[in-house]
Every structure is written in C-alpha cells, then in structure tokens.
Design an enzyme around this catalytic site. Sequence first.
Site, PDB file in Angstrom:
ATOM      1  N   ASN A  23      13.201  -4.393  11.939  1.00 26.75           N
ATOM      2  CA  ASN A  23      12.461  -3.453  11.082  1.00 26.75           C
ATOM      3  C   ASN A  23      13.113  -2.068  11.004  1.00 26.75           C
ATOM      4  O   ASN A  23      12.743  -1.255  10.151  1.00 26.75           O
ATOM      5  CB  ASN A  23      10.996  -3.333  11.524  1.00 26.75           C
ATOM      6  CG  ASN A  23      10.150  -4.537  11.170  1.00 26.75           C
ATOM      7  OD1 ASN A  23       9.210  -4.886  11.881  1.00 26.75           O
ATOM      8  ND2 ASN A  23      10.449  -5.207  10.062  1.00 26.75           N
TER       9      ASN A  23
ATOM     10  N   ASP B 151       1.524  -9.204   9.184  1.00 25.05           N
ATOM     11  CA  ASP B 151       2.404  -9.036   8.012  1.00 25.05           C
ATOM     12  C   ASP B 151       1.611  -8.845   6.718  1.00 25.05           C
ATOM     13  O   ASP B 151       0.507  -9.370   6.569  1.00 25.05           O
ATOM     14  CB  ASP B 151       3.307 -10.268   7.896  1.00 25.05           C
ATOM     15  CG  ASP B 151       4.486 -10.014   6.965  1.00 25.05           C
ATOM     16  OD1 ASP B 151       4.816  -8.830   6.724  1.00 25.05           O
ATOM     17  OD2 ASP B 151       5.065 -10.995   6.480  1.00 25.05           O
TER      18      ASP B 151
HETATM   19  C1  IPE Z   1       7.652  -9.538  10.858  1.00 26.66           C
HETATM   20  O1  IPE Z   1       7.410  -9.147   9.561  1.00 26.66           O
HETATM   21  C2  IPE Z   1       7.585  -8.366  11.780  1.00 26.66           C
HETATM   22  C3  IPE Z   1       6.279  -7.771  11.964  1.00 26.66           C
HETATM   23  C4  IPE Z   1       5.161  -8.156  11.415  1.00 26.66           C
HETATM   24  C5  IPE Z   1       6.244  -6.638  12.840  1.00 26.66           C
HETATM   25  P1  IPE Z   1       8.595  -8.792   8.549  1.00 26.66           P
HETATM   26  O2  IPE Z   1       7.951  -8.398   7.282  1.00 26.66           O
HETATM   27  O3  IPE Z   1       9.522  -7.825   9.176  1.00 26.66           O
HETATM   28  O4  IPE Z   1       9.343 -10.200   8.419  1.00 26.66           O
HETATM   29  P2  IPE Z   1      10.261 -10.766   7.257  1.00 26.66           P
HETATM   30  O5  IPE Z   1      11.343  -9.743   7.026  1.00 26.66           O
HETATM   31  O6  IPE Z   1       9.403 -10.950   6.071  1.00 26.66           O
HETATM   32  O7  IPE Z   1      10.776 -12.068   7.791  1.00 26.66           O
HETATM   33  C1  IPE Z   2       4.096  -5.812   8.426  1.00 29.78           C
HETATM   34  O1  IPE Z   2       3.895  -5.538   7.074  1.00 29.78           O
HETATM   35  C2  IPE Z   2       4.334  -4.568   9.241  1.00 29.78           C
HETATM   36  C3  IPE Z   2       5.709  -4.452   9.745  1.00 29.78           C
HETATM   37  C4  IPE Z   2       6.653  -5.315   9.590  1.00 29.78           C
HETATM   38  C5  IPE Z   2       6.022  -3.259  10.479  1.00 29.78           C
HETATM   39  P1  IPE Z   2       5.105  -5.367   6.078  1.00 29.78           P
HETATM   40  O2  IPE Z   2       5.449  -3.929   5.996  1.00 29.78           O
HETATM   41  O3  IPE Z   2       6.229  -6.278   6.425  1.00 29.78           O
HETATM   42  O4  IPE Z   2       4.431  -5.825   4.727  1.00 29.78           O
HETATM   43  P2  IPE Z   2       5.131  -6.606   3.554  1.00 29.78           P
HETATM   44  O5  IPE Z   2       5.633  -7.908   4.137  1.00 29.78           O
HETATM   45  O6  IPE Z   2       6.247  -5.748   3.053  1.00 29.78           O
HETATM   46  O7  IPE Z   2       4.047  -6.806   2.561  1.00 29.78           O
HETATM   47 MG    MG Z   3       6.610  -8.202   5.876  1.00 32.40          MG
END
Ligand code: IPE
Ligand code: IPE
Ligand code: MG
Length: 249
Positions: free
Chosen positions: A76, A28
């Site tokens: 996602n 993340d």
């Molecule tokens: C969790 O991260 C999913 C992945 C890293 C693939 P998210 O960014 O989607 O989670 P939330 O929405 O902050 O809980």
């Molecule tokens: C994790 O990084 C990757 C996925 C969830 C696919 P994010 O895209 O959630 O990154 P932040 O949380 O917005 O910084």
């Molecule tokens: Mg995220």
Amino acid sequence: MKGEAMAVQEQENVSLPVIPRHIGIIMDGNGRWAVKRGLPRKAGHKAGAKAFERVSEYCEKIGVKYLTAYAFSTENWRRPPEEVEAIMDLLREYLKNAEERREKNSKVRMLFLGDRSALAPDLQEKMDRMERESANKTGITICMAINYGGRDEIAHAARELARLAKAGSLSPEEITPELLEKHLYTRGIPDPDFIIRPSGEQRISNFLLWQSAYSEFIYRDVLWPDFEPEDLRGAIEEFAGRSRRFGGI
Ligand code: IPE
Ligand code: IPE
Ligand code: MG
C-alpha cells in the site's frame, strides 16, 4: 465474564451456530465507497475505520477471541503520499481512542502485525505502549495488520532463524513448520478459522499467507465502509455450514 456482559453475549449468540475463535478481515473497498459518493478517498478510509469499530465491538460481544484486521499492506506504500498519510492519521486516532478505552478498563488486548520500523516514530511508540499495557487483558485480542505482508513476515522469520543458525544455536535440521511459526508476527495466535473479504475482490493480497493454509474464505460484495455486524453474523453462519477436513476425510 459475569452479569450484564454475559447476558448481552447470550442474547447476541441466539441462533449463532458457532462462535469462531479467530476471524480475519481484509478491510477492502474504502476508496470505491468514497469515489461512488464523489468524496476524496480518505473519506472512505475514515468511514472504513468506523466500520471496524462496529465490527470489532460486535466480535467482542459475541465472544470471538481473536480478530485480525488488514489495515495497511506492504504494497500500500505504492499509493499517493497524501492517501498514505491519511491512513496513518486514522491509525493515530484509533490508537488514541484505544488508549482511552484501556484507561476505562476495556478488556481488549491489542497486537500489531507487520514491520513497524517503517512507520513514524510516534506511531511505533504508541503501538509498543498499547501492546505492553494491554498484554494481560483477557477479552478479545485485536490484531491490527499494519505494514503487513505475508511474504515479508515469512522472510522476516527466515532471517531470524538464519541468524540463530549462523550463531551456532540452531541446526538446519531443527527448522520445522512449528519452529518457523514461532518467529511469525502471529506467534502464539491460533490460525484464522475464516477470512472474509468485502468489496467483491476474491484474492488474498498477501494477507496471512502462512496462517490461512486451512482457513475458509468468505467473500462479500458490500464495500467495507457499508459492512455491518449483520454481515459478519451472516458470514459466521456461512462458515458454520462449511465442512473442514484438514486433509483428512
Ligand atoms: C488489501 O487491499 C490490503 C488491505 C485491505 C489493507 P488492496 O486494495 O491493497 O488489495 P489489491 O491491491 O486490490 O489486491
Ligand atoms: C482498503 O480499501 C483500505 C486499504 C487498502 C488501506 P481500498 O483503499 O483498497 O479501497 P478500494 O479497493 O480502492 O475501493
Ligand atoms: Mg482495495
């Protein structure tokens, strides 16, 4: 393992108190990493994919047997289509590189966790092929969680058991945690010893809900694209200091 690989592993293991069998990573912070630099979010995902290469190579080197990485959740899909498409393209690229490594005799076994029926047909085909062709590899098993959700996984297992019960080949009394587990995407894989989440968030976000019943949780403030093998080494050291009781004393 012999010769050079063994020597590298011994060198890397120096001062590591324990080598966990299974590590889970919630990758993340890609979006925030990009925004901080004035870049489009997809640049963050690209940098995140590089971080994954570094960390998975490190895990392989020190002898971790299973690495499960959360790459795309069932939630996602709520993101803008161009961001989803960019992530799918990175998956395509990852599969291409993994295939090239396999041809060069890499020992990595690849598994994909999640409902792949919602993905593009070419991706599904590449994932199926990769799993098939790496099935007998004896090195690290990399489980990539794509269109994965813990709730979806448990519902999927329940659906399979219900089908068996309806067909008369299973009685409700036979449904135990052990049996349900055999219908999860992770069947045959030991539960993660610890789950690490970078980016400062401290939540599970639907990752390995069933399997994490007794996993240790480790959080880090670093954004995933900045995550280095050294950060994982630190997490392993923290994990080694935890007292796991599994309900006992
Ligand atoms: C969790 O991260 C999913 C992945 C890293 C693939 P998210 O960014 O989607 O989670 P939330 O929405 O902050 O809980
Ligand atoms: C994790 O990084 C990757 C996925 C969830 C696919 P994010 O895209 O959630 O990154 P932040 O949380 O917005 O910084
Ligand atoms: Mg995220």
